[in-house]
Design a protein around this motif. Structure first.
Motif, mmCIF file in Angstrom:
data_model
loop_
_atom_site.group_PDB
_atom_site.id
_atom_site.type_symbol
_atom_site.label_atom_id
_atom_site.label_comp_id
_atom_site.label_asym_id
_atom_site.label_seq_id
_atom_site.Cartn_x
_atom_site.Cartn_y
_atom_site.Cartn_z
ATOM 1 N N THR A 1 0.772 -1.429 0.069
ATOM 2 C CA THR A 1 -0.033 -0.066 0.008
ATOM 3 C C THR A 1 0.918 1.278 0.040
ATOM 4 N N GLY B 1 -13.707 -0.825 5.083
ATOM 5 C CA GLY B 1 -12.637 -0.871 4.047
ATOM 6 C C GLY B 1 -13.120 -1.048 2.753
ATOM 7 N N GLN C 1 -4.735 2.201 5.892
ATOM 8 C CA GLN C 1 -5.461 1.149 6.064
ATOM 9 C C GLN C 1 -5.185 0.378 7.479
ATOM 10 N N GLN D 1 -10.749 -0.702 9.007
ATOM 11 C CA GLN D 1 -10.950 -0.623 7.221
ATOM 12 C C GLN D 1 -11.101 -2.180 7.259
ATOM 13 N N GLU E 1 -3.046 2.000 10.609
ATOM 14 C CA GLU E 1 -3.788 3.274 9.629
ATOM 15 C C GLU E 1 -2.968 4.641 9.730
#
Length: 361
Positions: A92, A168, A159, A163, A154
């Motif tokens: 991510t 999410g 995230q 989530q 987070e």
């Protein structure tokens, strides 16, 4: 040792290609004809197929038709979950515009552990209840919570637990039905012609019920529903990632149909589909690699025609996987994950009691 079922790897390979199509392929809204229809079919449904197969794999590694889950199995699953969350968080941070699913998978694995000892009817029943209740909980959660400042994950990636569980892109509250249904399938005899035919017929019926039922419901309540997930009218939708009951039923039906077809095809023409089954057997490696490739192309500002880019991704992945598996049994990341789980000490059977002989005195 559990023998691999080629049809499952074939279905997983198709899911990988579907992910490629979603991430780099042509926009279905701007693409006409058969190609546009194929691109539309991949959106939302490829990830559902992945989640269903993830549950199925959990069942295959814990006794198949006869649930046999040990403390060692639970610990190995927990290790896999931690690795997936860590890897998903790292991917991510690459900064692509893709909702990385791996960290969510790690959450699914943890949540699936209490259900691994159950038989297929119980698993399907629980999945059905969650498919109805989960979408309501998801909407209420989005109305109540938007962020959890105390979650370090987070803070790092945007995230975190909130989530993964509720709000999410792939929240467990609406995605666990796929995982539990996959575990249920793994508790059945996948070699049974009767089961395969059941999946082949029930899958399309579920797809019609899900997507067709949504279309009827939407038309009855004033045409198209405004895509506002915080409105309960959203529960009538079945668009990709709407996370409604209609979508869960329809997308799971398609996943069952693809799995049944894959089980047949992998047995009928194994040589022709070997590149796809090879991709499916090392999906974590190739999923990770394709995100690095997308991040690299984005950073270099390289623009490629989406159709050509999709063909290149599929071709390179198929060639790499086929050649790699000629030399090795698993993909690179699959080897690393297996090495970590093998660190869990094997359970030693209890030492048998020796009955003392009666005294002869």
């Amino acid at each position: 040792m559990n023998q691999r079922i080629a049809g499952i790897d074939l279905a997983r390979g198709l899911a990988v290609f579907g992910m490629f199509a979603v991430h780099v392929g042509p926009d279905p809204a701007r693409t006409q004809g058969l190609l546009g229809d194929l691109m539309q079919a991949t959106h939302g449904r490829s990830s559902v197929l992945f989640a269903t197969l993830a549950g199925l794999s959990l069942a295959l590694t814990t006794g198949r038709q006869q649930p046999d889950v040990t403390a060692r199995d639970y610990l190995k699953i927990a290790i896999r979950a931690v690795v997936l969350v860590a890897l998903g968080t790292y991917l991510t941070l690459l900064g692509t515009n893709i909702a990385v699913i791996l960290a969510y998978y790690g959450t699914f694995f943890v949540l699936a552990m209490p259900f691994l000892r159950l038989r297929a009817p119980w698993l399907l029943g629980i999945a059905g209840v969650l498919a109805v209740v989960g979408p309501f909980v998801a909407i209420l959660s989005k109305q109540t919570w938007t962020t959890w400042s105390g979650d370090p994950l987070e803070q790092i990636s945007g995230q975190g637990v909130l989530q993964f569980l509720l709000t999410g892109f792939y929240p467990a509250v609406t995605w666990m039905p796929y995982v539990l249904a996959g575990i249920a399938l793994g508790r059945l005899d996948l070699t049974s012609p009767k089961l395969r035919m059941t999946l082949l017929t029930a899958g399309p019926l579920m797809a019609i019920a899900g997507y067709g039922g949504s279309a009827i419901a939407v038309s009855q309540f004033g045409g198209s529903v405004v895509p506002q997930p915080l409105s309960f009218l959203w529960l009538l939708e079945s668009t990709p990632h709407s996370n409604t009951t209609f979508e869960i039923v329809g997308a799971l039906g398609i996943a069952m149909f693809v799995l049944s077809c894959s089980l047949y095809v992998a047995e009928w023409i194994p040589a022709l589909v070997r590149p796809i089954t090879s991709v499916g057997s090392m999906s974590m490696t190739l999923y990770t690699a394709h995100l690095f490739a997308i991040a690299g192309l984005t950073a270099a500002a390289v623009e490629i025609d989406p159709t050509l880019e999709l063909i290149l991704f599929i071709s390179v992945a198929s060639l790499f996987a086929t050649l790699w598996l000629m030399l090795f049994r698993r993909g690179p990341l699959e080897y690393a994950l297996r090495a970590l789980t093998q660190l869990v000490p094997a359970q030693t059977p209890p030492r048998p009691r020796v009955k003392s002989l009666p005294s002869t005195r």
